[in-house]
Every structure is written in structure tokens, then in C-alpha cells.
Design an enzyme around this catalytic site. Structure first.
Site, PDB file in Angstrom:
ATOM      1  CG  ASP A 150     -10.890   0.854 -19.863  1.00 42.68           C
ATOM      2  OD1 ASP A 150     -10.215  -0.033 -19.284  1.00 42.68           O
ATOM      3  OD2 ASP A 150     -10.498   2.028 -20.029  1.00 42.68           O
ATOM      4  CB  ALA A 151     -15.854  -1.775 -23.589  1.00 43.32           C
TER       5      ALA A 151
ATOM      6  CG  ASP B 294     -17.182   0.790 -18.432  1.00 40.85           C
ATOM      7  OD1 ASP B 294     -16.643   0.816 -17.305  1.00 40.85           O
ATOM      8  OD2 ASP B 294     -16.887   1.581 -19.354  1.00 40.85           O
TER       9      ASP B 294
ATOM     10  CE  LYS C 127       8.298   9.384   8.425  1.00 34.71           C
ATOM     11  NZ  LYS C 127       7.299  10.407   8.221  1.00 34.71           N
TER      12      LYS C 127
ATOM     13  CD  GLU D 265       1.551   7.346   5.905  1.00 28.60           C
ATOM     14  OE1 GLU D 265       1.545   6.794   7.027  1.00 28.60           O
ATOM     15  OE2 GLU D 265       1.379   8.560   5.727  1.00 28.60           O
TER      16      GLU D 265
ATOM     17  NE  ARG E 222      -0.502   9.845  13.243  1.00 27.77           N
ATOM     18  CZ  ARG E 222       0.560   9.082  13.063  1.00 27.77           C
ATOM     19  NH1 ARG E 222       0.922   8.245  13.989  1.00 27.77           N
ATOM     20  NH2 ARG E 222       1.245   9.173  11.962  1.00 27.77           N
TER      21      ARG E 222
ATOM     22  CD  GLU F 253       8.856   0.206   4.584  1.00 33.71           C
ATOM     23  OE1 GLU F 253       9.013  -1.020   4.698  1.00 33.71           O
ATOM     24  OE2 GLU F 253       7.774   0.793   4.753  1.00 33.71           O
TER      25      GLU F 253
ATOM     26  CB  SER G 191       4.984   9.354  16.212  1.00 24.23           C
ATOM     27  OG  SER G 191       5.650  10.163  15.307  1.00 24.23           O
TER      28      SER G 191
HETATM   29  S1  IVH Z   1       6.340   2.246   9.878  1.00 23.42           S
HETATM   30  C1  IVH Z   1       4.594   2.865  14.428  1.00 23.42           C
HETATM   31  N1  IVH Z   1       6.841   2.871   7.423  1.00 23.42           N
HETATM   32  O1  IVH Z   1       5.096   8.085   9.181  1.00 23.42           O
HETATM   33  C2  IVH Z   1       5.521   3.420  13.481  1.00 23.42           C
HETATM   34  N2  IVH Z   1       5.632   4.435   8.727  1.00 23.42           N
HETATM   35  O2  IVH Z   1       6.022   9.998  11.072  1.00 23.42           O
HETATM   36  C3  IVH Z   1       5.852   2.460  12.404  1.00 23.42           C
HETATM   37  N3  IVH Z   1       4.958   6.448   7.481  1.00 23.42           N
HETATM   38  O3  IVH Z   1       3.174   6.836  11.817  1.00 23.42           O
HETATM   39  C4  IVH Z   1       5.558   3.087  11.141  1.00 23.42           C
HETATM   40  N4  IVH Z   1       5.858   5.861   5.566  1.00 23.42           N
HETATM   41  O4  IVH Z   1       2.115   6.911   9.396  1.00 23.42           O
HETATM   42  C5  IVH Z   1       6.269   3.271   8.569  1.00 23.42           C
HETATM   43  N5  IVH Z   1       7.339   3.246   5.211  1.00 23.42           N
HETATM   44  C6  IVH Z   1       6.783   3.657   6.337  1.00 23.42           C
HETATM   45  C7  IVH Z   1       6.102   4.876   6.443  1.00 23.42           C
HETATM   46  C8  IVH Z   1       5.544   5.256   7.656  1.00 23.42           C
HETATM   47  C9  IVH Z   1       5.161   6.788   6.206  1.00 23.42           C
HETATM   48  C10 IVH Z   1       4.224   7.277   8.456  1.00 23.42           C
HETATM   49  C11 IVH Z   1       3.449   6.488   9.470  1.00 23.42           C
HETATM   50  C12 IVH Z   1       4.070   6.882  10.772  1.00 23.42           C
HETATM   51  C13 IVH Z   1       4.558   8.239  10.456  1.00 23.42           C
HETATM   52  C14 IVH Z   1       5.564   8.746  11.439  1.00 23.42           C
END
Ligand code: IVH
Length: 749
Positions: free
Chosen positions: A31-32, A35, A113, A170, A134, A111, A80
Site C-alpha cells: 500500500d505504501a 501511495d 442474477k 450491475e 438504464r 449465472e 429487461s
Molecule cells: S443479462 C437484456 N445477466 O437484471 C437482458 N442481466 O431484471 C440481458 N441483471 O436488465 C441481461 N444480473 O440489468 C443479465 N447475470 C445477469 C444479470 C442481469 C442482473 C439485470 C440486468 C437486467 C435486469 C433484468
């Protein structure tokens, strides 16, 4: 190497080490050392404003507040995603993919969400161009300044990069950071955020990016927006690109081309998801091939190539057996629900915070009720609501003063009620023990005072603090200055568990440890700067960064105690509150008649003018949002309180007067106060100094002097650190006096 070359080199070095530290968790330098590089860059940039770059690593601390956000149109709409809630619906989705693509098996990825706030980042030729929310999907807010402060978000990309890369992902607040933020807010009597998502959204909406920089946000990418570069065939290629660019991507990932494997991945993720740094309530299933995604297309709302499987919300009913009350470091009394143990999101929950009395009353929570509990942001157990149908006849409402019989549960001092109306939402009622000698608070205050980030006193942890308070040797941090070695050495500590498993006899602290502690207390006044002292005192809302900011604006404790700046900040808040109360939009306080309407309108105008003028009066100081109205009020009331006065009196008696090591207010303050000992003097600065050159430049200017770049006969002094040979020679040939840092300080004393 030219300054421009060195600046470029430092920027990419720092960005690389930032990535190694935050994204790859494999730092290569201390860290030093980081810095040191950082300060070198800051210093060079200060001397070469023409080489400014908004994506410099030095800009991550945030900048001047904005008046509002600009709107940006997304290159392609931010869609969405369709939700599904059962395995049958996942099967339907997969069946649809096979039918529409006309193949037997379609490789998909699974994967987590991320429950965060969506953001789009646009990089041009490897440098962040802008970042946006968004919004309505077509246009969003330009929040580039706020996004720049996020350490896991690269400002420049690591390697040979596409001409245009729009990454979608995100922003979120990691679970622990969220828990800490809410604890701090609770201690300060502020409304807490319901979950990390709200905390993130609230943070990103701030117009002052310096406030954003102080909240620990993170970014993870999950999708590709617009793109100009070598064609990407599939999710795998996209992820490889993210890795080479140094952009964090979403893990874990499963790949499947059969329904059973998709469902298995969803179940495996369910087991792992509580360990992830962000909250997640679902699994996203996406077609892996990019040409297939194009072929499938999208509706106006969501793509046809992805769905989100939502896990059922984890909320469970359980019985509220009792409400207990905890005493916090600042004396705040927090009600805690004692619950019948219940398994929830991977752990057994038997207690949950009830935040404050308002929280309990708004939900009409009574002892004996069956309540619905969940984990806020998957982390913090919380009571959602009462299942009123199950309320037993003898359920008892909770009232803090009745429950505690008006007394602090630790020290029996009378408790007091406070109502915080400064939060935007409803007023929050909290109860406090205001006895600074309350043992619970006394122990916490000693530990806080002694901790590393404060005065760094040797060997004063919680166990010693408890004994100091119990024995009466030290109840307040001030008592530490009067400790005697002999008595301290004889302090009896609790028995310890020996390696053999036996329990030892009570032990003495001993001479050696007593000496160490007393020496570190005696040395603190000379070794620790003002900011550490002000932090050590432990005033609510005055954390480390607020303390640094206070010591930038004031040189000593008495200056803080009589600070005009703090008074103006409080005054502005009072004026704002009055304006809100009189506002025609305030439905709780409508004007009685036309005449009142008129008087109110003219008062509103007066208020507006005064608010504007007060803001203008302190704008020059660029005070960070760490010193808001609540913090300022807490500071002033501390210094006015009995306890605070005793503190200052004790400091005076002991001859303690800690000084700031980063004092650098804006020039006007000095001019206004008439304290300008350097008026008419011209300085040149050279060599390596113990503090940044910009510090000395500001210091000299605010004491009325001028700083120039080159020596001439008109130069009054050369402030020289180590090295600085050629300027020294020139100074002596022109007969210009050379002074050291210490000599400058004594000129000002
Ligand atoms: S893929 C165009 N992957 O959830 C949609 N979205 O509720 C493809 N989100 O708009 C999105 N985790 O902002 C994708 N692993 C993930 C995500 C994810 C969170 C968000 C994203 C999306 C929203 C929809």
C-alpha cells in the site's frame, strides 16, 4: 523522460495495480508503494494542468458536484429480462429455444442474477467515454463521475482493445459494506437503507461524486452492448475479452446443453449464492452463441434468448419471544427481536434488529406476535411484518421507556428521546443513554480512542478496557493521561484458558505492558496529528474521513470548537428545514388563508436568498459531504457539552494542543481573517519535502504569500527539501534565503 511520458507511465502503472488489488485480489506492491506512486502522479498533475485526463486514477476520489445529470441515449435499448418461477417454465423456455433454432440441443450458460443497479459503460479506444443508468431503457442518466469512483471498474482497459466496447453490468454494494453503512447510520440516528440495492441506487443518484467515492461500491459485467472490433462468436469469447480488458465478469458460470443439467446448475447456484459478495435472487439462463441470440431477437421488453429463474423469496414466520435493548458506543439504544430460532438463507436466525422505536410502531410489532422474517439484502435478519391473524390475545405492545422503566439497561441513567427530522423520509424516533460514564459506552469509548486508526495506543483492547472501567482506573479516555504505572501493572485481568485446556488464575497486567501503554499515551500528543485526535474522541458521524476533512479546514481543536464554517453548515440546514415547512407543496402544513399564503411566499423568497448567500460564502472551501449538517451539529454540541468542555479543559491543563498535518483551507479564509504573515513574500519550492508541494503552496497562499516556479532577484525565500541542487545554487548566487520546512512552520507560528 518528459513529464507527459512519466504521467502516462504512472497512470497505467496505477491502473494496473488497482486491477491487481481489486479485481484479481493479487497485489504485487505494498500500500505504501502504491501511495508513493499516487502522490508522484498527483504532484506532476498539479504542475501540469495541461495534461489533465478525467480517467486519471487520481480522479477516483470524485470531483465538483453537478447541478443535475445529463441524459444520454443508449446506443441500443437496455432491455429487461423475463422472469420464470418454476422448473416447468424453464423447460418451456428451453423447448422454445430448440424449436425456434431448429436444433436438438442449444448450449446455454447459467449465472447468478445480480441484485444491483444496471449500468452501461462505453469505452472508446480503451478509455472510459461515459457511463449511464438504464433510465427508461432508451435514455438514462450520465453518471460517469460517480462510476469513476468505483475501484473495480477500469477507467482505461488493460490491453489492445476494440475501438468501441459497451459493457453492461450491475453496480452493487457488497454485503459487509452495506451492513457497516447501516450500522453507522443507525448509530447516528439516521434512517437505514432497506437493502444493498436501495443503498446503491441512493448512492448513484448523488450529484456529489466525492460522497459516492466514500461508499464502497463495486461493478461486475454481465453483457455486451454495442461493439466495434473482432467479431465475438459466443459468451465464452466475450468473457475472454473482459478478462484481457481487466473488467470483472460475473462468476460462477455453468454451461449446459440439456434441461437436466440446466436444472442441476440452478440448484447448485442456490446452494452457493449466499456466499457471493452481492445479493442474488435468481439465475440467468442465456443462449451461448451470439449469432443464435441475433436469430432469436427480442420483444420490445426483453430478449428471447434469456430468462431469469427466480428463487422463491426466503421469508419465514416465527415467534417474537421478547425484545431486548442494546447500548451502542454513542449511547443509542437499539431494540433487538429475540426470535424462536428459524433457518433462513443458509443460517439459523434467532435475533433481528428492530432498528428503533419508529420501526416497531409503524409495523405494530408486539411481543408474542408471529412475525415474518427475511434477510435484508440476503444478509441482515429483519422483521418484515406481523401476521396479525395469528396474534395471541396477550400480545404486548412495546414502548422503550416503559420496557426500560426509563433507565439505561447498563448504567440506569435516565434515557432521552430524540426525533430526527433531517432525513427525507418520516421522522425517526430513537432513544439514547446520554451518560458518558455508562460502562458499556465507557469501554467502547476507550477501545475506540486506543484503536490503530485513532491514537494507536499499545495493548488497550477490549479486555483491558473492561477491567479499566470495572476497577475505576479509567472511565473516560481522559483518565488514561493520569494512569500510574504501579496501579496499572496491578490491574487484574480475567483468567485465561491455557493450552492444556485448564483455566489460569486471574493475571496481573504486569509492569512491562503497563509501561508500554503509558509510554504510548505520553507519546501520542507529539506523534499523532489533529485528525487522529478528533477521530479518537468518538463524536457520532465523525469517522476517519470526516476527521481528515476537519483538520484540512482547521488547525487545532479550539478552532474546530469555535468554527464558523460548522455554524454556517448548521444554519443552512435550519433554513432549508424552514423552507420545506413553509413550502406550498408541504401537504402536512397547508396555509390557513390567502394572507398566510402571501406572508409565506415572501418568507420563502428571503429564505432562498439567505440559503444561496450562505452557500456562496462557504463554496470556496469545497467542504466534503462528510461534514454535513448532522456531523456539524454533533461536533458543536460536543464542544458545548459538559463532557466536551471537560475534554478541552483537560487538554489545556496537560498542555496538549494537537496540530493538523493537512491544514490547507482556501486562500480567502486567511485574507478574511487578516492573518497574513507572509503578505508580500514570494516563495519558490524545490526538492523532496515531507508533505505534498500542493500543501505548502496552499499554506503559503493562505497566509498571504505567493508561490512562483522560478527563482529571481524578487524571490523572498526558497523552500527547499532534500535535493533541489540547481535551485539551491541559483538561490545562493542571487542571495535568496533558503529555508527548510521547519523554518517555514516557525515563520507561521
Ligand atoms: S443479462 C437484456 N445477466 O437484471 C437482458 N442481466 O431484471 C440481458 N441483471 O436488465 C441481461 N444480473 O440489468 C443479465 N447475470 C445477469 C444479470 C442481469 C442482473 C439485470 C440486468 C437486467 C435486469 C433484468
Amino acid at each position: 523522460m518528459s513529464p507527459a511520458e512519466r504521467i502516462n507511465e504512472l497512470r497505467s502503472l496505477l491502473e494496473r495495480h488497482n486491477r491487481l488489488y481489486y479485481v484479481e485480489a493479487q497485489p504485487e506492491i505494498s500500500d505504501a508503494d502504491y501511495d508513493k506512486l499516487f502522490r508522484e502522479l498527483e504532484d506532476l498533475e498539479a504542475r501540469h494542468p495541461e495534461l489533465d485526463d478525467p480517467n486519471s486514477p487520481t480522479r477516483r476520489v470524485g470531483g465538483t458536484p453537478l447541478a443535475g445529470f445529463e441524459q444520454v441515449r443508449h446506443p441500443a435499448p437496455m432491455l429487461s429480462i423475463d422472469d420464470v418461477f418454476s422448473e416447468e417454465e424453464v423447460a418451456d423456455f428451453y423447448q422454445r429455444l430448440r424449436k425456434n433454432l431448429g436444433t436438438g440441443s442449444v448450449p446455454v450458460t447459467i449465472e447468478p442474477k445480480i441484485d444491483g443497479v444496471a449500468a452501461s459503460l462505453v469505452y472508446r479506444n480503451g478509455s472510459l467515454d461515459y457511463g449511464a443508468t438504464r433510465g427508461d431503457g432508451v435514455t438514462g442518466d450520465d453518471i460517469t463521475a460517480n462510476l469513476r469512483t468505483i475501484p473495480t471498474l477500469p477507467l482505461t482497459l488493460a490491453q489492445a482493445t476494440p475501438a468501441l466496447l459497451e459493457v453492461r453490468g450491475e453496480v452493487f454494494m457488497p454485503g459487509e459494506a452495506f451492513a457497516r453503512l447501516n450500522e453507522e447510520r443507525e448509530e447516528a440516528g439516521l434512517a437505514t437503507f432497506a437493502n444493498p440495492r436501495n443503498a446503491t441506487a441512493g448512492t448513484l443518484k448523488q450529484l456529489d461524486s466525492r460522497a459516492v467515492a466514500r461508499r464502497p461500491l463495486a461493478f461486475i459485467a454481465h453483457g455486451l452492448g454495442s461493439f466495434e472490433g473482432v467479431e465475438l462468436p459466443d459468451e465464452h469469447a466475450f468473457r475472454s475479452l473482459l478478462v484481457t480488458c481487466g473488467i470483472p465478469c460475473n462468476e460462477p458460470l455453468w454451461i449446459a446443453d440439456e434441461l437436466d443439467d440446466i436444472l442441476a446448475a440452478i440448484h447448485e447456484l442456490d446452494k452457493k449464492r449466499h456466499q457471493l459478495p452481492y445479493a442474488t435472487d435468481g439465475a440467468v439462463i442465456k443462449v451461448a452463441s451470439f449469432p443464435d441470440r441475433v436469430a432469436l431477437g427480442a420483444t420490445s421488453r426483453a430478449p428471447r434468448w434469456a430468462v431469469a429463474f427466480k428463487y422463491p423469496p426466503e421469508q419465514k414466520p416465527t415467534r417474537l419471544l421478547d425484545v431486548t435493548v442494546q447500548v451502542g458506543r454513542s449511547g443509542i439504544l437499539t431494540p433487538v427481536a429475540e426470535l424462536e430460532p428459524v433457518g433462513l438463507s443458509g443460517t439459523t436466525v434467532s435475533r433481528a434488529t428492530l432498528h428503533n422505536e419508529s420501526f416497531i410502531h409503524e409495523r405494530d410489532i408486539r411481543i408474542g406476535d408471529t412475525v415474518l422474517v427475511h434477510k435484508s439484502g440476503e444478509i441482515i435478519p429483519e422483521v418484515l411484518k406481523v401476521i396479525t391473524g395469528k396474534r395471541p390475545a396477550d400480545a404486548t405492545p412495546f414502548s422503550m421507556p416503559e420496557h426500560l422503566e426509563g433507565k439505561c439497561p447498563t448504567c440506569a441513567a435516565p434515557i432521552t428521546r430524540r426525533e430526527n427530522t433531517e432525513t427525507k423520509e418520516r421522522p425517526v424516533v430513537t432513544w439514547w443513554c446520554e451518560n458518558p460514564l455508562c460502562p458499556k459506552q465507557a469501554v467502547a469509548a476507550l477501545v475506540h480512542f486506543a484503536q490503530r486508526k485513532a491514537l494507536d495506543l499499545e495493548g488497550l483492547g477490549e479486555s483491558v478496557a473492561i477491567k479499566l472501567v470495572e476497577s475505576g482506573l479509567a472511565i473516560s479516555p481522559l483518565d488514561l493521561f493520569f494512569l500510574e504505572v504501579e496501579k496499572l501493572a496491578n490491574l487484574l485481568l480475567d483468567p485465561a484458558r491455557l493450552q492444556t485446556g485448564e483455566i489460569s488464575k486471574p493475571r496481573r497486567l504486569g509492569e512491562k505492558k503497563a509501561h508500554l501503554l503509558i509510554d504510548s499515551i505520553r507519546n501520542a500528543p507529539t506523534t499523532q496529528p489533529l485528525s487522529r485526535w478528533i477521530f479518537a474522541i468518538g463524536i457520532p458521524q465523525i469517522g476517519e474521513s470526516a476527521s481528515r476533512e476537519l483538520s484540512r479546514l482547521h488547525e487545532t481543536l479550539p478552532e474546530i470548537a469555535s468554527s464558523n464554517l460548522l455554524r454556517i453548515i448548521c444554519r443552512i440546514a435550519d433554513l432549508e428545514a424552514e423552507r420545506k415547512l413553509l413550502s406550498p407543496q408541504n401537504k402536512d402544513n397547508p396555509p390557513a388563508d390567502q394572507q398566510e399564503k402571501e406572508t409565506r411566499r415572501s418568507r420563502q423568497e428571503e429564505l432562498k436568498t439567505e440559503i444561496r448567500e450562505s452557500h456562496a460564502g462557504i463554496a470556496e472551501f469545497e467542504i466534503s459531504p462528510d461534514i454535513g449538517a448532522v456531523a456539524s451539529r454533533n461536533l458543536l454540541s460536543f464542544f458545548e457539552s459538559e463532557h466536551g468542555r471537560r475534554f478541552m479543559e483537560c487538554f489545556r491543563q496537560l498542555g496538549l494542543n494537537p496540530h493538523s498535518d493537512n491544514f490547507a483551507p482556501r486562500p480567502v479564509e486567511a485574507a478574511a481573517s487578516g492573518d497574513v504573515p507572509l503578505a508580500g513574500k514570494t516563495f519558490v519550492i524545490t526538492g523532496t519535502l515531507s508533505l505534498a508541494r500542493s500543501y505548502y503552496k496552499t499554506l503559503i497562499e493562505q497566509k498571504g504569500g505567493k508561490v512562483t516556479g522560478s527563482i529571481s532577484r524578487n524571490t523572498s525565500y526558497l523552500l527547499a527539501g532534500e535535493g533541489g541542487g540547481s535551485k539551491r545554487d541559483k538561490a545562493s548566487s542571487l542571495g535568496v534565503t533558503v529555508i527548510s520546512e521547519d523554518e517555514l512552520q516557525s515563520m507561521l507560528a
